[in-house]
Design a protein around this motif. Structure first.
Motif, PDB file in Angstrom:
ATOM      1  N   ALA A  17       2.726   1.728  -3.345  1.00 57.58           N
ATOM      2  CA  ALA A  17       1.869   2.196  -4.429  1.00 57.58           C
ATOM      3  C   ALA A  17       1.680   3.710  -4.348  1.00 57.58           C
ATOM      4  CB  ALA A  17       0.520   1.480  -4.384  1.00 57.58           C
ATOM      5  N   LEU A  18       1.494   4.224  -3.137  1.00 59.96           N
ATOM      6  CA  LEU A  18       1.364   5.680  -2.967  1.00 59.96           C
ATOM      7  C   LEU A  18       2.694   6.359  -3.248  1.00 59.96           C
ATOM      8  CD1 LEU A  18      -0.728   6.324   0.248  1.00 59.96           C
ATOM      9  CD2 LEU A  18      -1.335   6.864  -2.100  1.00 59.96           C
ATOM     10  N   ASP A  19       3.763   5.674  -2.847  1.00 59.95           N
ATOM     11  CA  ASP A  19       5.100   6.228  -2.955  1.00 59.95           C
ATOM     12  C   ASP A  19       5.503   6.437  -4.412  1.00 59.95           C
ATOM     13  OD1 ASP A  19       7.089   7.153  -1.337  1.00 59.95           O
ATOM     14  OD2 ASP A  19       8.324   5.378  -1.611  1.00 59.95           O
ATOM     15  N   ASP A  76       3.872   7.954  -6.479  1.00 60.08           N
ATOM     16  CA  ASP A  76       3.429   9.289  -6.900  1.00 60.08           C
ATOM     17  C   ASP A  76       4.612  10.260  -6.886  1.00 60.08           C
ATOM     18  OD1 ASP A  76       1.072   7.994  -6.859  1.00 60.08           O
ATOM     19  OD2 ASP A  76       0.130   9.193  -5.299  1.00 60.08           O
ATOM     20  N   LEU A 116      -6.623   3.063  -2.602  1.00 58.04           N
ATOM     21  CA  LEU A 116      -5.609   4.112  -2.773  1.00 58.04           C
ATOM     22  C   LEU A 116      -6.095   5.218  -3.709  1.00 58.04           C
ATOM     23  CD1 LEU A 116      -2.368   1.963  -2.966  1.00 58.04           C
ATOM     24  CD2 LEU A 116      -3.278   3.241  -1.028  1.00 58.04           C
ATOM     25  N   ARG A 156      -6.151   9.081  -2.646  1.00 56.70           N
ATOM     26  CA  ARG A 156      -5.544  10.163  -3.434  1.00 56.70           C
ATOM     27  C   ARG A 156      -6.560  11.270  -3.699  1.00 56.70           C
ATOM     28  NH1 ARG A 156      -3.326   5.851  -6.631  1.00 56.70           N
ATOM     29  NH2 ARG A 156      -1.126   5.548  -6.123  1.00 56.70           N
ATOM     30  N   LEU A 167       0.842  -1.206   0.000  1.00 56.73           N
ATOM     31  CA  LEU A 167       0.000   0.000   0.000  1.00 56.73           C
ATOM     32  C   LEU A 167       0.872   1.247   0.000  1.00 56.73           C
ATOM     33  CD1 LEU A 167      -2.803  -0.966   2.586  1.00 56.73           C
ATOM     34  CD2 LEU A 167      -3.101  -0.602   0.132  1.00 56.73           C
ATOM     35  N   VAL A 168       1.869   1.253   0.877  1.00 56.46           N
ATOM     36  CA  VAL A 168       2.760   2.410   0.959  1.00 56.46           C
ATOM     37  C   VAL A 168       3.514   2.587  -0.361  1.00 56.46           C
ATOM     38  CG1 VAL A 168       4.791   3.364   2.110  1.00 56.46           C
ATOM     39  CG2 VAL A 168       3.022   2.231   3.462  1.00 56.46           C
ATOM     40  N   ILE A 216       0.853  10.275   3.769  1.00 54.96           N
ATOM     41  CA  ILE A 216       1.796  10.067   2.661  1.00 54.96           C
ATOM     42  C   ILE A 216       1.247  10.679   1.371  1.00 54.96           C
ATOM     43  CG2 ILE A 216       2.870   8.322   1.165  1.00 54.96           C
ATOM     44  CD1 ILE A 216       3.117   6.514   3.625  1.00 54.96           C
ATOM     45  N   ALA A 217      -0.030  10.427   1.093  1.00 55.55           N
ATOM     46  CA  ALA A 217      -0.635  10.963  -0.129  1.00 55.55           C
ATOM     47  C   ALA A 217      -0.568  12.491  -0.151  1.00 55.55           C
ATOM     48  CB  ALA A 217      -2.084  10.484  -0.252  1.00 55.55           C
ATOM     49  N   LEU A 263      -1.528   6.427   5.496  1.00 56.26           N
ATOM     50  CA  LEU A 263      -1.589   6.469   4.029  1.00 56.26           C
ATOM     51  C   LEU A 263      -1.995   7.859   3.541  1.00 56.26           C
ATOM     52  CD1 LEU A 263      -3.272   3.012   3.211  1.00 56.26           C
ATOM     53  CD2 LEU A 263      -0.868   3.648   2.891  1.00 56.26           C
ATOM     54  N   ARG A 269       2.956  13.551  -0.927  1.00 52.02           N
ATOM     55  CA  ARG A 269       3.224  13.323  -2.340  1.00 52.02           C
ATOM     56  C   ARG A 269       2.649  14.439  -3.213  1.00 52.02           C
ATOM     57  NH1 ARG A 269       6.949  11.562  -1.327  1.00 52.02           N
ATOM     58  NH2 ARG A 269       7.588   9.435  -0.921  1.00 52.02           N
TER      59      ARG A 269
END
Lengths: 423, 423
Positions: free
Chosen positions: A56-58, A60, B16, B20, A53-54, B88-89, B85, B92
């Motif tokens: 996949a976001l990372d 970006d 995710l 986002r 999960l992390v 993090i988003a 999460l 990003r």
């Protein structure tokens, strides 16, 4: 009555059935009157799910921004779930138990998110709770830093949690339950006659752990050694009542067998780099090492060969496979300042090592080793030695052959005569 | 510049892609110079997955042992993951953000595990962090009790987390993002001409929330009303820039429309119990209520009918559907002491209610309501009223017909004349 810490990894708590089984093993120790703390990992697959999960976001934009603090908070939830579930499973067996998260103990760490080191474990709450008859179920792998954020100890950190907790609690022993039934003389998948060792010295285990035997995390062995805490490695798959002696990792004078070599380890995670026609002047090796250190690459084996010219030499060393590209790029950038003509690399290599504290006082180990390899026509590319191990780098295709040859040459398939009687 | 709290439920952070999207909505508010705290639920399905793990273990023996403390620790991990999460988003997207768990704020609760009430929210750490330009991403639904254990606020508790946090942070507004675009005059799945309300009074929302409109949790509305904090209910599905006015829940004098009835609600979670030939003497109803309270059953509507005999009466009341068996068992056990001849029950009933603060000053609502029902031959079994609502219990098969009839009778499909101009 003893105070013991039991540790169960991800496969040991993979599902509710396994968690119930772990509860039965813990119940058995508690029934014998022991004070018990249990350290658990996340259910197997769970950490990977959270990391995915992390990641996949990372993917970006703004990749530069640090996110390790949030990574830790997310990933630590895996152990949080297991610790709660095991506490419930224990209560359902009529035992008193409660879960402890890293911040609740607290297990304090430094500020290095995702690879934190333990600074201190407070025992003033968990100790009395255990004394009062509660089994402490501790979420492994996690702590809390001085800013009050959750930190994690890095992959395999639950072993370190368990050993550090055992030290803090002045436990008599730390039992690491895993999916193998002990430490073997070598990988049983390669040598069918590999034997489980009853005892192994800390120093030997340390060499084996850092050489690629994945049973125990290196830091956990160091910690146990420095605090003289015996670790027992045993399987979580045994039923209650089954014999399950495992392997005791302890100080040298307590080891059972009188033998020179205790095990043969191998690691496929090696890449060989050779710098050709390096200008042979003082400080040249230091320059290479500095270039690697600046690129955050760990250099393992290193050997300097003689070139045909008088004023130049070849330098060969190994780095981890995943660091190879980084290493080559750093070398290319430093080509002028280091001063070499060309670079060669090879990832199709394996490091094979024999380990044994007996090597300190016995000669002839190197001879036996190189004879055994020569007999099978296995070419040795690099050699590295320490007080208790000899490592060689060979072509990867000879890995299994070399492991079997060494295992047999040092008669590891046969039990050695006992040095002291078993306890 | 305002300080706002935004809350996103499970479907709004289901994966995710949705996370986002939430980050983009939060970024929009931050870009306008607002100080923003975001409260998130667990990804939808995650809480159910965790509860299923606990329930499966709970099926083991020793059912009597309390496990709510461990349940809380396990289930709270869902929000822990989402908060990390989303942080993090946001990073990003180039924003500064960090997650806050219940114990990190700390959000202190009482000791009632799995249905804790908020005692106090400390704003001395999170407030300055927001002032310094960090978006606070708060794990909803969770807190920490005085023993330092994780507690949860019960299902839907994230709404309460958000409103309580907004109160503690002296926020200007609390925006509850959900999967509908506001509060409707009735369920649009039943009445196609249901309209979104621009504004609704706290008191009306409270009646609607407790009557089965599942948009906002009752406790969160109470808390907002007591602290005069406006709540905006709007959809998380809108794109950034799309009009998304939602419904503002606020004090009466700020409401927009001059109308007597604001909405029609219904609840299928009702069971009717009738005690036949109850001895008609003082204290008899109190005895029934005490029997229900002792069994932890909440009695909702209650009506006393006249029996044919002079010295006996029938008593009819409603309880939640899942409490019916418990209620009947308690009544059977207290049959002698209460003194009734027989008990009847019926779960095939629905409670339909009209709600409006205008009822305080307008007469004729009851007449309009009963005429509309009588015209459709819908038999009313029980009636209950409060200052701003009238509820009737009817046969379940008439639910949709009754809702549509009342929606139409009070002309809820048409906008009422404005009382004050829109802001």
């Amino acid at each position: 009555m003893a105070r013991i810490v039991m540790k169960f990894g991800g496969t040991s708590v993979a599902n509710l059935e396994r968690i119930r089984h772990v509860a039965s093993l813990v119940a058995e120790e508690a029934k014998e009157g022991n004070e018990v703390a249990v350290v658990v990992s996340a259910m197997s697959g769970e950490t990977n799910r959270l990391v995915a999960l992390v990641d996949a976001l990372d993917a970006d934009s703004n990749q530069g921004t640090a996110i390790e603090d949030e990574y830790d908070s997310i990933v630590a939830s895996g152990e949080q779930v297991t610790s709660g579930l095991l506490a419930i499973a224990l209560r359902r067996r009529g035992l008193r138990a409660r879960s402890w998260l890293g911040w609740q103990i607290p297990l304090r760490t430094d500020m290095a998110h995702s690879k934190a080191r333990i600074a201190e474990i407070e025992s003033s709450a968990i100790g009395p709770s255990m004394k009062a008859g509660n089994i402490a179920v501790v979420a492994g792998f996690q702590g809390v830093n001085e800013e009050g954020r959750i930190s994690t100890l890095g992959r395999g950190g639950s072993d370190t949690s368990a050993v550090a907790l055992a030290v803090a609690l002045k436990a008599d022993r730390c039992d690491i339950y895993t999916d193998v039934d002990g430490i073997y003389t070598t990988d049983p998948r390669i040598a069918k006659d590999a034997r489980r060792l009853n005892r192994i010295a800390f120093e030997e285990m340390l060499e084996l752990a850092s050489l690629g035997a994945k049973v125990l995390q290196t830091r956990s062995v160091e910690l146990a050694m420095n605090n003289n805490l015996p670790i027992r490695v045993l399987t979580s798959m045994a039923e209650v009542g089954d014999p399950n002696p495992g392997t005791l990792v302890c100080h040298e004078d307590e080891t059972m067998e009188e033998r020179v070599v205790s095990g043969v380890a191998y690691s496929r995670d090696e890449s060989q780099i050779t710098l050709l026609r390096l200008k042979d002047k003082p400080g040249m090796v230091a320059k290479v090492c500095k270039a690697m250190a600046d690129a955050n690459v760990i250099v393992d084996m290193i050997v300097q060969g003689i070139s045909k010219s008088d004023s130049a030499a070849n330098l060969t060393f190994t780095v981890g496979k995943r660091d190879l590209d980084k290493a080559l790029a750093a070398l290319e950038a430093a080509k002028q300042s280091i001063g070499f003509e060309a670079v060669k690399s090879d990832s199709d290599v394996t490091k094979v090592s024999v380990v044994g504290i007996g090597m300190r006082s016995h000669t002839g180990v190197a001879q036996t080793m190189f004879e055994a390899l020569a007999e099978r026509n296995i070419n040795v590319k690099v050699i590295a030695t320490s007080e208790i191990k000899i490592s060689v780098l060979i072509d990867a295709e000879y890995t299994e052959l070399a492991v079997r040859a060494l295992h047999s040459a040092f008669e590891l398939d046969k039990a050695a005569p006992p040095k002291v009687s078993a306890p």
